[in-house]
Design a protein around this motif. Structure first.
Motif, mmCIF file in Angstrom:
data_model
loop_
_atom_site.group_PDB
_atom_site.id
_atom_site.type_symbol
_atom_site.label_atom_id
_atom_site.label_comp_id
_atom_site.label_asym_id
_atom_site.label_seq_id
_atom_site.Cartn_x
_atom_site.Cartn_y
_atom_site.Cartn_z
ATOM 1 N N PRO A 163 0.750 -1.030 -0.332
ATOM 2 C CA PRO A 163 0.084 0.011 -0.542
ATOM 3 C C PRO A 163 1.024 1.211 0.093
ATOM 4 N N GLU A 164 0.488 2.149 -0.837
ATOM 5 C CA GLU A 164 1.166 3.680 -0.918
ATOM 6 C C GLU A 164 1.421 4.436 0.904
ATOM 7 N N GLU A 165 0.613 4.032 1.602
ATOM 8 C CA GLU A 165 1.134 4.746 2.695
ATOM 9 C C GLU A 165 2.666 4.137 3.318
ATOM 10 N N TYR A 166 2.973 3.133 3.031
ATOM 11 C CA TYR A 166 3.890 2.546 3.798
ATOM 12 C C TYR A 166 5.503 2.876 2.493
ATOM 13 N N TYR A 167 4.801 4.401 1.980
ATOM 14 C CA TYR A 167 6.209 4.818 0.771
ATOM 15 C C TYR A 167 6.419 6.346 1.615
ATOM 16 N N PRO A 168 7.628 5.977 1.606
ATOM 17 C CA PRO A 168 9.064 7.251 1.580
ATOM 18 C C PRO A 168 8.236 8.454 1.126
ATOM 19 N N SER A 169 7.947 9.505 1.442
ATOM 20 C CA SER A 169 7.790 10.441 0.364
ATOM 21 C C SER A 169 8.240 10.683 -0.873
#
Length: 477
Positions: free
Chosen positions: A169-175
């Motif tokens: 999921p996208e929420e695990y990606y850094p900025s």
């Protein structure tokens, strides 16, 4: 660790055009700090259905969440993966093949790539393989549509445990905003390659415990027939020698083989430096820092790039690996060895380059009668075929005009290192080349040395372009 995080935050804001020297020092410090750490805890991943809802932390929280386990490079990263197709494997396989795929503006080759992997593998080979596809696009509708196509076309492989499709999921990606623009790359390209590093890191992290070895492919590749058999032959021949990455293609992130035990460190490494440079450049740093200085690449290549359009903006990308062969079961697997010669070497064209799998060669000044070029194996081995080529297309006279090929046994220590004390001649060079088949049927002993002997002096210099050996696998293989 607070000091490390402050340094990292400063790095994100410090938009310096060239960061290679500083990056090299930082990478070295961090990796060597962690290489000697004991294996620590392994965080279990919680796998959930695609449609499960989850909280969306802020960019700052994402960054901290992603890197909070940095001090333990041997532990997996705590990511909640979602199984889109397939279920957890009941047992470890020999090889995991990892693919990461995103939505392309032009062309989509993922289905063809998966089909090639399965079509080019025998029934027995498929028992030892699992293919993991990471659908890494943030467009979940695209992911759902594609996984439906995959499930329809490859249903029997999913049921048999040969194919898994996952999503991080996208929420695990850094900025992915405000990244450093190294190498004068435009912002959108920096974002693309930085996200790609994280895509690969999460894929590697997922695959850590699935198999003994891990092969990275891109999503626009076709495979040679029975590539696994060729790959296993190479791995077996290198037992007892140290390696980090074996390469079965010279292009990009295609055909790169790792021990699965190294995947946690590689995943952390890609995450740590995700915004610094493209993944294939980072892989070179990773390999160097784990003390494999030289490229170990095998020819013919087992994988070929087939896409015409890049996943970045749909730009044309017609790169081809000219070492690829559709039927490459006959790949040489030069076993680990030391090389010696008394022929005067020209500049840096040393003996090891004739035995290397990269496009280099040995180049020496005119040899005299009795001069030699010796390969001493790390351990005795059975060899089925030997092929040696001298000269090049642009230096056709720099061949071995008069020479013999010998194999030896009974190693003894000398001032020049280990040498065999007993040799048998296999044949003479003709027009600068020699190829001997069925060596294991002609020679009763396990071979410890292969020697090229100059049988007549020559005025021309000598290029040994390639030395290719094929080992005989034990019956259990």
């Amino acid at each position: 660790m607070r000091l490390v995080w402050k340094s990292l935050d400063k790095m994100r804001c410090f938009r310096k055009r060239s960061t290679i020297p500083f990056l090299g020092v930082l990478i070295t410090c961090l990796l060597f700090l962690n290489l000697y750490m004991e294996d620590g805890y392994v965080l279990e991943e919680d796998k959930r259905p695609l449609r499960e809802t989850s909280m969306h932390p802020s960019h700052t929280e994402r960054y901290v969440h992603t890197f909070r386990d940095l001090t333990n490079f041997s532990g997996t990263i705590n990511v909640t993966y979602r199984y889109l197709a397939g279920t957890p494997l009941p047992r470890k396989k020999y090889l995991t093949i990892g693919l990461s795929s995103v939505k392309r503006k032009r062309g989509n080759y993922l289905m063809e790539t998966i089909k090639s992997i399965f079509d080019q593998s025998s029934y027995e080979e498929l028992k030892e393989i699992v293919v993991v596809v990471h659908l890494a696009d943030f467009d979940l509708a695209w992911c759902e549509n594609l996984v439906q196509d995959i499930s329809r076309k490859f249903a029997h492989h999913i049921i048999a445990g040969h194919l898994l499709v996952i999503h991080a999921p996208e929420e695990y990606y850094p900025s992915l905003d405000g990244l450093k623009r190294n190498y004068n790359d435009p912002e959108d390209r920096v974002r693309f390659r930085s996200k790609q590093n994280v895509d690969y890191a999460f894929l590697l992290n997922f695959c850590t415990n699935l198999s003994d070895f891990y092969m990275m492919l891109e999503d626009d590749v076709r495979c040679s027939r029975n590539f696994l058999t060729s790959l296993k032959k190479v791995v077996t021949s290198r037992e007892g020698s140290y390696w980090v990455m074996l390469e079965f293609s010279k292009l990009g992130y295609i055909g790169k083989l790792y021990h699965s035990r190294d995947l946690p460190r590689l995943a952390h490494f890609l995450l740590m430096f995700y915004q610094e440079m493209p993944c294939d450049w980072l892989l070179i740093h990773f390999r160097d820092l784990l003390a494999q200085k030289d490229v170990i690449r095998f020819k013919p290549s087992l994988f070929q790039h087939m896409g015409y359009y890049s996943s970045y903006k749909g730009a044309e990308n017609k790169l081809k690996d000219d070492d690829f062969e559709e039927d490459s079961i006959d790949i040489p697997d030069n076993p680990p060895a030391s090389l010696y010669t008394n022929i005067h070497v020209f500049e840096n064209y040393d003996a090891t380059k004739a035995y290397s799998s990269v496009d280099e060669y040995f180049w020496g000044k005119p040899p005299s009668t009795g001069d030699f070029f010796v390969i001493v194996f790390n351990k005795s081995t059975k060899i089925s075929k030997i092929k040696i080529v001298t000269g090049t297309d642009d230096r056709q006279n720099d061949i071995l005009h008069h020479g013999a090929l010998e194999v030896g046994e009974k190693l003894v220590g000398t001032k020049r290192g280990r040498q065999c004390s007993s040799y048998i001649t296999l044949g003479e060079f003709k027009y600068g080349n020699i190829e001997v088949q069925d060596v294991d049927h002609k020679i009763a002993f396990d071979i410890e040395c292969v020697r090229i002997v100059v049988t007549a002096s020559q005025k021309e210099w000598l290029i040994i372009r390639s030395i290719s050996l094929w080992t005989t696998q034990p019956p259990s293989q």
